[in-house]
Structure formats: structure tokens, C-alpha cells
Design a protein around this motif. Structure first.
Motif, PDB file in Angstrom:
ATOM      1  N   TYR A  95      -0.694   1.881 -34.732  1.00 39.52           N
ATOM      2  CA  TYR A  95      -1.740   2.218 -33.773  1.00 39.52           C
ATOM      3  C   TYR A  95      -1.124   2.176 -32.387  1.00 39.52           C
ATOM      4  CZ  TYR A  95      -5.081   1.347 -37.487  1.00 39.52           C
ATOM      5  OH  TYR A  95      -5.775   1.402 -38.654  1.00 39.52           O
ATOM      6  N   CYS A  96      -1.675   2.927 -31.485  1.00 43.74           N
ATOM      7  CA  CYS A  96      -1.212   2.856 -30.109  1.00 43.74           C
ATOM      8  C   CYS A  96      -2.421   2.910 -29.195  1.00 43.74           C
ATOM      9  CB  CYS A  96      -0.222   3.966 -29.788  1.00 43.74           C
ATOM     10  SG  CYS A  96      -0.850   5.621 -30.008  1.00 43.74           S
ATOM     11  N   SER A  97      -2.188   2.610 -27.967  1.00 42.25           N
ATOM     12  CA  SER A  97      -3.271   2.582 -26.996  1.00 42.25           C
ATOM     13  C   SER A  97      -3.029   3.661 -25.957  1.00 42.25           C
ATOM     14  CB  SER A  97      -3.311   1.206 -26.331  1.00 42.25           C
ATOM     15  OG  SER A  97      -4.287   1.183 -25.335  1.00 42.25           O
ATOM     16  N   GLN A  98      -4.001   4.503 -25.766  1.00 51.73           N
ATOM     17  CA  GLN A  98      -3.952   5.524 -24.727  1.00 51.73           C
ATOM     18  C   GLN A  98      -5.116   5.275 -23.784  1.00 51.73           C
ATOM     19  OE1 GLN A  98      -1.791   8.060 -24.138  1.00 51.73           O
ATOM     20  NE2 GLN A  98      -0.498   7.308 -25.768  1.00 51.73           N
ATOM     21  N   PHE A  99      -4.807   4.896 -22.561  1.00 51.99           N
ATOM     22  CA  PHE A  99      -5.836   4.643 -21.552  1.00 51.99           C
ATOM     23  C   PHE A  99      -6.877   3.648 -22.061  1.00 51.99           C
ATOM     24  CE2 PHE A  99      -4.144   8.923 -20.907  1.00 51.99           C
ATOM     25  CZ  PHE A  99      -3.541   8.722 -19.674  1.00 51.99           C
ATOM     26  N   ASP A 100      -6.378   2.539 -22.650  1.00 51.31           N
ATOM     27  CA  ASP A 100      -7.179   1.418 -23.155  1.00 51.31           C
ATOM     28  C   ASP A 100      -8.043   1.742 -24.372  1.00 51.31           C
ATOM     29  OD1 ASP A 100      -6.126  -0.419 -21.339  1.00 51.31           O
ATOM     30  OD2 ASP A 100      -7.551   0.211 -19.802  1.00 51.31           O
ATOM     31  N   PHE A 101      -7.746   2.825 -25.087  1.00 51.56           N
ATOM     32  CA  PHE A 101      -8.414   3.136 -26.344  1.00 51.56           C
ATOM     33  C   PHE A 101      -7.380   3.071 -27.459  1.00 51.56           C
ATOM     34  CE2 PHE A 101     -11.012   5.442 -23.237  1.00 51.56           C
ATOM     35  CZ  PHE A 101     -12.271   4.963 -23.570  1.00 51.56           C
ATOM     36  N   SER A 102      -7.685   2.351 -28.541  1.00 52.23           N
ATOM     37  CA  SER A 102      -6.778   2.299 -29.677  1.00 52.23           C
ATOM     38  C   SER A 102      -7.005   3.523 -30.548  1.00 52.23           C
ATOM     39  CB  SER A 102      -7.011   1.034 -30.508  1.00 52.23           C
ATOM     40  OG  SER A 102      -6.580  -0.082 -29.785  1.00 52.23           O
ATOM     41  N   ILE A 103      -5.924   4.211 -30.849  1.00 54.61           N
ATOM     42  CA  ILE A 103      -6.009   5.406 -31.681  1.00 54.61           C
ATOM     43  C   ILE A 103      -4.892   5.366 -32.716  1.00 54.61           C
ATOM     44  CG2 ILE A 103      -7.076   6.858 -29.911  1.00 54.61           C
ATOM     45  CD1 ILE A 103      -4.289   8.026 -29.354  1.00 54.61           C
ATOM     46  N   TRP A 104      -5.031   6.155 -33.773  1.00 54.01           N
ATOM     47  CA  TRP A 104      -3.983   6.289 -34.769  1.00 54.01           C
ATOM     48  C   TRP A 104      -2.859   7.099 -34.141  1.00 54.01           C
ATOM     49  CZ3 TRP A 104      -2.918   4.070 -39.227  1.00 54.01           C
ATOM     50  CH2 TRP A 104      -1.940   4.629 -40.035  1.00 54.01           C
ATOM     51  N   CYS A 105      -1.652   6.590 -34.203  1.00 57.35           N
ATOM     52  CA  CYS A 105      -0.522   7.258 -33.560  1.00 57.35           C
ATOM     53  C   CYS A 105       0.149   8.248 -34.489  1.00 57.35           C
ATOM     54  CB  CYS A 105       0.530   6.236 -33.147  1.00 57.35           C
ATOM     55  SG  CYS A 105       0.106   5.344 -31.686  1.00 57.35           S
ATOM     56  N   LYS A 106       0.460   9.380 -33.955  1.00 60.76           N
ATOM     57  CA  LYS A 106       1.278  10.335 -34.680  1.00 60.76           C
ATOM     58  C   LYS A 106       2.722  10.015 -34.341  1.00 60.76           C
ATOM     59  CE  LYS A 106       2.242  15.126 -35.484  1.00 60.76           C
ATOM     60  NZ  LYS A 106       1.936  16.500 -35.265  1.00 60.76           N
ATOM     61  N   LYS A 107       3.552   9.955 -35.345  1.00 59.80           N
ATOM     62  CA  LYS A 107       4.965   9.655 -35.136  1.00 59.80           C
ATOM     63  C   LYS A 107       5.703  10.956 -34.862  1.00 59.80           C
ATOM     64  CE  LYS A 107       7.644   9.147 -38.592  1.00 59.80           C
ATOM     65  NZ  LYS A 107       8.285   8.763 -39.809  1.00 59.80           N
ATOM     66  N   TYR A 108       6.416  11.011 -33.751  1.00 58.70           N
ATOM     67  CA  TYR A 108       7.213  12.185 -33.409  1.00 58.70           C
ATOM     68  C   TYR A 108       8.674  11.871 -33.661  1.00 58.70           C
ATOM     69  CZ  TYR A 108       3.032  13.984 -31.174  1.00 58.70           C
ATOM     70  OH  TYR A 108       1.765  14.440 -30.938  1.00 58.70           O
ATOM     71  N   GLY A 109       9.375  12.796 -34.281  1.00 58.32           N
ATOM     72  CA  GLY A 109      10.783  12.607 -34.591  1.00 58.32           C
ATOM     73  C   GLY A 109      11.680  12.983 -33.423  1.00 58.32           C
ATOM     74  N   PRO A 110      12.984  12.822 -33.601  1.00 61.98           N
ATOM     75  CA  PRO A 110      13.933  13.086 -32.519  1.00 61.98           C
ATOM     76  C   PRO A 110      13.957  14.535 -32.040  1.00 61.98           C
ATOM     77  CG  PRO A 110      15.073  12.699 -34.582  1.00 61.98           C
ATOM     78  CD  PRO A 110      13.635  12.378 -34.821  1.00 61.98           C
ATOM     79  N   GLU A 111      13.524  15.475 -32.882  1.00 61.43           N
ATOM     80  CA  GLU A 111      13.490  16.883 -32.450  1.00 61.43           C
ATOM     81  C   GLU A 111      12.510  17.093 -31.292  1.00 61.43           C
ATOM     82  OE1 GLU A 111      10.505  16.084 -35.473  1.00 61.43           O
ATOM     83  OE2 GLU A 111      12.659  15.838 -35.551  1.00 61.43           O
ATOM     84  N   THR A 112      11.642  16.109 -31.048  1.00 62.17           N
ATOM     85  CA  THR A 112      10.693  16.173 -29.931  1.00 62.17           C
ATOM     86  C   THR A 112      11.420  16.301 -28.594  1.00 62.17           C
ATOM     87  OG1 THR A 112       9.171  14.804 -31.193  1.00 62.17           O
ATOM     88  CG2 THR A 112       8.736  14.989 -28.848  1.00 62.17           C
ATOM     89  N   VAL A 113      12.623  15.726 -28.485  1.00 59.63           N
ATOM     90  CA  VAL A 113      13.356  15.800 -27.214  1.00 59.63           C
ATOM     91  C   VAL A 113      13.834  17.220 -26.910  1.00 59.63           C
ATOM     92  CG1 VAL A 113      14.091  13.397 -27.394  1.00 59.63           C
ATOM     93  CG2 VAL A 113      15.633  15.203 -28.134  1.00 59.63           C
ATOM     94  N   LEU A 114      13.805  18.095 -27.904  1.00 60.62           N
ATOM     95  CA  LEU A 114      14.229  19.481 -27.708  1.00 60.62           C
ATOM     96  C   LEU A 114      13.054  20.398 -27.393  1.00 60.62           C
ATOM     97  CD1 LEU A 114      16.753  19.800 -30.670  1.00 60.62           C
ATOM     98  CD2 LEU A 114      17.211  19.143 -28.304  1.00 60.62           C
ATOM     99  N   GLN A 115      11.889  19.806 -27.143  1.00 61.04           N
ATOM    100  CA  GLN A 115      10.687  20.573 -26.826  1.00 61.04           C
ATOM    101  C   GLN A 115      10.247  20.232 -25.405  1.00 61.04           C
ATOM    102  OE1 GLN A 115       8.237  19.314 -30.064  1.00 61.04           O
ATOM    103  NE2 GLN A 115       9.580  20.252 -31.572  1.00 61.04           N
TER     104      GLN A 115
END
Length: 109
Positions: free
Chosen positions: A24-44
């Protein structure tokens, strides 16, 4: 300035550190299910909150193969501006990085 390290230009990640797997992660004080991004994300080219590659631990590495030889004159690393970053996540932003260049004519990966 041209960005040669884009997936859409033909660049690929061939070696990387282990990806951090948050539940889980927090975005602006809301807990949400996190999507895991792989290393190819740095190429976007995205810099949206939460769309980044998180590696496990304090040090990471990444090896990128460019689609063709280029003369590298500048290197940039993009990150979400501090103003838009949730306060509890600012410490995880990259603070130092190094670039090493290797020229191989016949790399087979």
C-alpha cells in the motif's frame, strides 16, 4: 536536446537492482493499493506522482542499452517537483547518481 534513453526510441533496460514491492502507499494522505512499476519506467517520459521505479534498499543500479551509438554531452534525471511530492515520500527521491559509459560494437543481450 534529444532524449536517446527512451523506450519509444528503442532503448532497453538489461540489468537492474531488485524492484521494491510496496503493498500500500499513501498519496496525499490517502492509502491506496500501489501499482508496482518496473525499471523500464525510467525509459518513459512521465513524472506523475507515484509513477516511478522504486528499487529495494538505499543504492540501486541500472544498465541501459541505447539503440545506436551517440555522443553523450548532457545527462538529466527527471523527478516530480518537491512542491507536488507527498511530504512523507520526499526522502526517497534520488539524491546522487553516477553515469558510466561503455562502448561495445557487438553486445548480445
Amino acid at each position: 536536446m534529444t532524449d536517446y534513453a527512451l523506450e519509444s526510441s528503442g532503448s532497453t533496460v538489461i540489468i537492474n537492482s531488485e524492484t521494491h514491492k510496496p503493498r500500500y502507499c499513501s498519496q496525499f494522505d490517502f492509502s491506496i493499493w500501489c501499482k508496482k512499476y518496473g525499471p523500464e519506467t525510467v525509459l518513459q517520459p512521465d513524472i506523475f506522482p507515484g509513477k516511478c521505479w522504486g528499487f529495494k534498499g538505499y543504492k540501486g543500479h541500472l544498465v541501459i542499452v541505447l539503440p545506436h551509438p551517440v555522443l553523450i554531452t548532457h545527462v538529466t534525471m527527471e523527478h516530480l517537483p518537491k512542491l507536488f511530492s507527498p511530504p512523507r515520500h520526499r526522502k526517497s527521491a534520488t539524491k546522487d547518481f553516477a553515469v558510466y559509459v561503455s562502448h561495445h560494437k557487438h553486445m548480445n543481450y
